[in-house]
Design a protein around this motif. Sequence first.
Motif, PDB file in Angstrom:
ATOM      1  N   LEU A   1      43.799 146.737 -66.077  1.00  0.00           N
ATOM      2  CA  LEU A   1      44.687 146.578 -67.242  1.00  0.00           C
ATOM      3  C   LEU A   1      44.359 145.300 -67.999  1.00  0.00           C
ATOM      4  CD1 LEU A   1      47.047 144.228 -66.666  1.00  0.00           C
ATOM      5  CD2 LEU A   1      47.884 145.995 -65.119  1.00  0.00           C
ATOM      6  N   ALA A   2      44.656 145.322 -69.291  1.00  0.00           N
ATOM      7  CA  ALA A   2      44.428 144.139 -70.125  1.00  0.00           C
ATOM      8  C   ALA A   2      45.774 143.535 -70.522  1.00  0.00           C
ATOM      9  CB  ALA A   2      43.630 144.529 -71.373  1.00  0.00           C
ATOM     10  N   ALA A   3      45.786 142.221 -70.685  1.00  0.00           N
ATOM     11  CA  ALA A   3      47.011 141.541 -71.095  1.00  0.00           C
ATOM     12  C   ALA A   3      47.472 142.090 -72.445  1.00  0.00           C
ATOM     13  CB  ALA A   3      46.759 140.039 -71.187  1.00  0.00           C
TER      14      ALA A   3
ATOM     15  N   GLU B   1      42.101 146.349 -60.477  1.00  0.00           N
ATOM     16  CA  GLU B   1      42.983 146.634 -61.609  1.00  0.00           C
ATOM     17  C   GLU B   1      42.195 146.432 -62.904  1.00  0.00           C
ATOM     18  OE1 GLU B   1      46.287 147.740 -61.849  1.00  0.00           O
ATOM     19  OE2 GLU B   1      45.365 147.849 -63.821  1.00  0.00           O
TER      20      GLU B   1
ATOM     21  N   LYS C   1      34.319 146.199 -60.634  1.00  0.00           N
ATOM     22  CA  LYS C   1      35.320 145.368 -61.335  1.00  0.00           C
ATOM     23  C   LYS C   1      34.624 144.199 -62.051  1.00  0.00           C
ATOM     24  CE  LYS C   1      38.930 143.281 -62.714  1.00  0.00           C
ATOM     25  NZ  LYS C   1      39.801 143.763 -63.764  1.00  0.00           N
TER      26      LYS C   1
ATOM     27  N   SER D   1      42.024 134.401 -68.378  1.00  0.00           N
ATOM     28  CA  SER D   1      41.747 133.893 -67.032  1.00  0.00           C
ATOM     29  C   SER D   1      40.752 134.748 -66.261  1.00  0.00           C
ATOM     30  CB  SER D   1      43.060 133.820 -66.234  1.00  0.00           C
ATOM     31  OG  SER D   1      43.594 135.121 -66.099  1.00  0.00           O
ATOM     32  N   CYS D   2      40.443 135.947 -66.781  1.00  0.00           N
ATOM     33  CA  CYS D   2      39.690 136.885 -65.929  1.00  0.00           C
ATOM     34  C   CYS D   2      38.231 137.076 -66.315  1.00  0.00           C
ATOM     35  CB  CYS D   2      40.403 138.231 -65.931  1.00  0.00           C
ATOM     36  SG  CYS D   2      42.031 138.105 -65.171  1.00  0.00           S
TER      37      CYS D   2
ATOM     38  N   LYS E   1      35.805 134.231 -65.439  1.00  0.00           N
ATOM     39  CA  LYS E   1      35.792 134.107 -63.974  1.00  0.00           C
ATOM     40  C   LYS E   1      34.947 135.208 -63.344  1.00  0.00           C
ATOM     41  CE  LYS E   1      39.571 135.839 -61.960  1.00  0.00           C
ATOM     42  NZ  LYS E   1      39.251 137.053 -61.229  1.00  0.00           N
TER      43      LYS E   1
ATOM     44  N   ARG F   1      45.832 130.787 -70.780  1.00  0.00           N
ATOM     45  CA  ARG F   1      44.763 130.395 -69.856  1.00  0.00           C
ATOM     46  C   ARG F   1      43.396 130.652 -70.494  1.00  0.00           C
ATOM     47  NH1 ARG F   1      46.675 133.582 -64.583  1.00  0.00           N
ATOM     48  NH2 ARG F   1      47.134 135.107 -66.197  1.00  0.00           N
TER      49      ARG F   1
HETATM   50  N1  LIG Z   1      46.079 139.232 -65.688  1.00  0.00           N
HETATM   51  C1  LIG Z   1      45.532 140.430 -65.832  1.00  0.00           C
HETATM   52  O1  LIG Z   1      45.699 141.084 -66.856  1.00  0.00           O
HETATM   53  C2  LIG Z   1      44.678 141.019 -64.737  1.00  0.00           C
HETATM   54  C3  LIG Z   1      44.334 140.298 -63.612  1.00  0.00           C
HETATM   55  N2  LIG Z   1      43.487 140.852 -62.686  1.00  0.00           N
HETATM   56  C4  LIG Z   1      43.092 140.130 -61.496  1.00  0.00           C
HETATM   57  O2  LIG Z   1      44.249 139.975 -60.655  1.00  0.00           O
HETATM   58  C5  LIG Z   1      44.177 138.697 -60.004  1.00  0.00           C
HETATM   59  C6  LIG Z   1      45.447 137.917 -60.309  1.00  0.00           C
HETATM   60  O3  LIG Z   1      45.536 137.734 -61.720  1.00  0.00           O
HETATM   61  P1  LIG Z   1      46.865 137.174 -62.383  1.00  0.00           P
HETATM   62  O4  LIG Z   1      48.039 137.882 -61.803  1.00  0.00           O
HETATM   63  O5  LIG Z   1      46.680 137.190 -63.867  1.00  0.00           O
HETATM   64  O6  LIG Z   1      46.796 135.668 -61.912  1.00  0.00           O
HETATM   65  P2  LIG Z   1      47.973 134.679 -61.612  1.00  0.00           P
HETATM   66  O7  LIG Z   1      47.352 133.330 -61.579  1.00  0.00           O
HETATM   67  O8  LIG Z   1      49.139 134.927 -62.511  1.00  0.00           O
HETATM   68  O9  LIG Z   1      48.437 135.086 -60.163  1.00  0.00           O
HETATM   69  C7  LIG Z   1      47.679 134.772 -59.046  1.00  0.00           C
HETATM   70  C8  LIG Z   1      48.659 134.526 -57.898  1.00  0.00           C
HETATM   71  O10 LIG Z   1      47.905 134.309 -56.710  1.00  0.00           O
HETATM   72  C9  LIG Z   1      48.449 133.193 -56.037  1.00  0.00           C
HETATM   73  N3  LIG Z   1      47.373 132.594 -55.245  1.00  0.00           N
HETATM   74  C10 LIG Z   1      46.303 131.926 -55.700  1.00  0.00           C
HETATM   75  N4  LIG Z   1      45.529 131.521 -54.683  1.00  0.00           N
HETATM   76  C11 LIG Z   1      46.129 131.970 -53.558  1.00  0.00           C
HETATM   77  C12 LIG Z   1      45.833 131.871 -52.173  1.00  0.00           C
HETATM   78  N5  LIG Z   1      44.739 131.229 -51.752  1.00  0.00           N
HETATM   79  N6  LIG Z   1      46.654 132.472 -51.299  1.00  0.00           N
HETATM   80  C13 LIG Z   1      47.758 133.117 -51.724  1.00  0.00           C
HETATM   81  N7  LIG Z   1      48.107 133.247 -53.014  1.00  0.00           N
HETATM   82  C14 LIG Z   1      47.300 132.665 -53.908  1.00  0.00           C
HETATM   83  C15 LIG Z   1      48.935 132.263 -57.128  1.00  0.00           C
HETATM   84  O11 LIG Z   1      49.935 131.380 -56.649  1.00  0.00           O
HETATM   85  C16 LIG Z   1      49.518 133.282 -58.127  1.00  0.00           C
HETATM   86  O12 LIG Z   1      50.860 133.597 -57.852  1.00  0.00           O
HETATM   87  C17 LIG Z   1      42.896 138.016 -60.532  1.00  0.00           C
HETATM   88  O13 LIG Z   1      41.838 138.197 -59.622  1.00  0.00           O
HETATM   89  C18 LIG Z   1      42.614 138.735 -61.819  1.00  0.00           C
HETATM   90  O14 LIG Z   1      41.251 138.714 -62.140  1.00  0.00           O
HETATM   91  C19 LIG Z   1      43.013 142.109 -62.822  1.00  0.00           C
HETATM   92  C20 LIG Z   1      43.346 142.863 -63.904  1.00  0.00           C
HETATM   93  C21 LIG Z   1      44.212 142.387 -64.932  1.00  0.00           C
END
Ligand SMILES: NC(=O)C1=CN([C@@H]2O[C@H](COP(=O)(O)OP(=O)(O)OC[C@H]3O[C@@H](n4cnc5c(N)ncnc54)[C@H](O)[C@@H]3O)[C@@H](O)[C@H]2O)C=CC1
Length: 257
Positions: A19-21, A17, A76, A131-132, A135, A202
């Motif tokens: 997308l940006a926050a 993905e 990514k 957060s991303c 990381k 974060r």
């Molecule tokens: N926030 C953003 O705008 C974007 C995020 N991403 C990627 O998507 C992924 C998730 O990001 P977010 O939704 O922001 O993070 P988030 O922290 O809000 O959600 C992550 C979810 O994964 C769950 N989780 C963590 N470890 C786990 C495990 N071992 N087993 C099962 N569930 C587990 C957590 O409880 C949480 O609900 C990251 O890898 C991030 O880099 C990619 C593009 C955009």
Amino acid sequence: MAISRPTAILRSLSNPEFLAAGTAVQDLMHPDRVLIGSSPHPRGHRAAGLLADIYAAWVPRARILATNVWSSELSKLVANAMLAQRISSINSISAICEETGADIDEVAAAIGSDARIGDKFLKAGIGFGGSCIKKDVLSLVYLAVSLGLHDVGEYWRQVVMMNEHQRGRFSRRVVRCLDSTLVGKKITFLGVAFKANTSDMRESPMLDILKTLLEEQPREAAIFDPRCHPAVVRREIETFLDAQDADSAAESTIAVT
Ligand SMILES: NC(=O)C1=CN([C@@H]2O[C@H](COP(=O)(O)OP(=O)(O)OC[C@H]3O[C@@H](n4cnc5c(N)ncnc54)[C@H](O)[C@@H]3O)[C@@H](O)[C@H]2O)C=CC1
Ligand SMILES: O=C(O)[C@H]1O[C@H](OP(=O)(O)OP(=O)(O)OC[C@H]2O[C@@H](n3ccc(=O)[nH]c3=O)[C@H](O)[C@@H]2O)[C@H](O)[C@@H](O)[C@@H]1O
């Protein structure tokens, strides 16, 4: 799935993905590209085709890129690492600007008008948060080092180190601008989230800067961000004053988002 449907043949796809926050819906509706990585096996290609058909409902086919799984996963990390690198690069130049009298915004505009460089992600400031990005750069470092590519890992680690350096430099500058001491002073922070138009705190650069400045023992720190819930802010930091208090009688106001 493998237990409840033991005869099913499962294929994994990589579909990162981008997308940006703060612009999630816009980014989802109008992505620069959609990346689908699959195994070279015909069934992998078929699975990738099925996923591509879903995206094709709103994304032009030319923007749906098919790659192998490693290319997709690595892309990514590299996309975020390149964004981070631009920010660290322009921030490193901001330090030179402050010593020489050059204006970092003028430099960014001048180099950004070169189509080969482009004008995005050249805003100097307190460094990248969220957060991303960090990381993913560190994941790239880990990958390089685990492959024995230590120089490559070191190169990308510097991007994160420059980011931390920039925050430290900013904090020191605030103290310097306030007669080299914060003792007895009130500081107002406008902005807590890691970037504008989001409530996400974060890895917010502001938290780092706040922690550093609190060590200088100011009389009071007032913190306000219209997007962040005070309870969430309180959880992160001990000192919080509400919006009404945030702009009254402060010796210094720091806009940090
Ligand atoms: N926030 C953003 O705008 C974007 C995020 N991403 C990627 O998507 C992924 C998730 O990001 P977010 O939704 O922001 O993070 P988030 O922290 O809000 O959600 C992550 C979810 O994964 C769950 N989780 C963590 N470890 C786990 C495990 N071992 N087993 C099962 N569930 C587990 C957590 O409880 C949480 O609900 C990251 O890898 C991030 O880099 C990619 C593009 C955009
Ligand atoms: O993997 C992810 O989660 C996402 O990470 C970033 O998105 P995001 O972290 O939401 O925010 P950005 O707009 O990239 O900003 C990151 C940080 O860099 C800072 N920044 C950005 C641009 C700039 O010129 N200068 C600068 O300091 C922002 O203030 C912010 O702290 C990427 O932009 C997305 O493409 C990616 O999908």
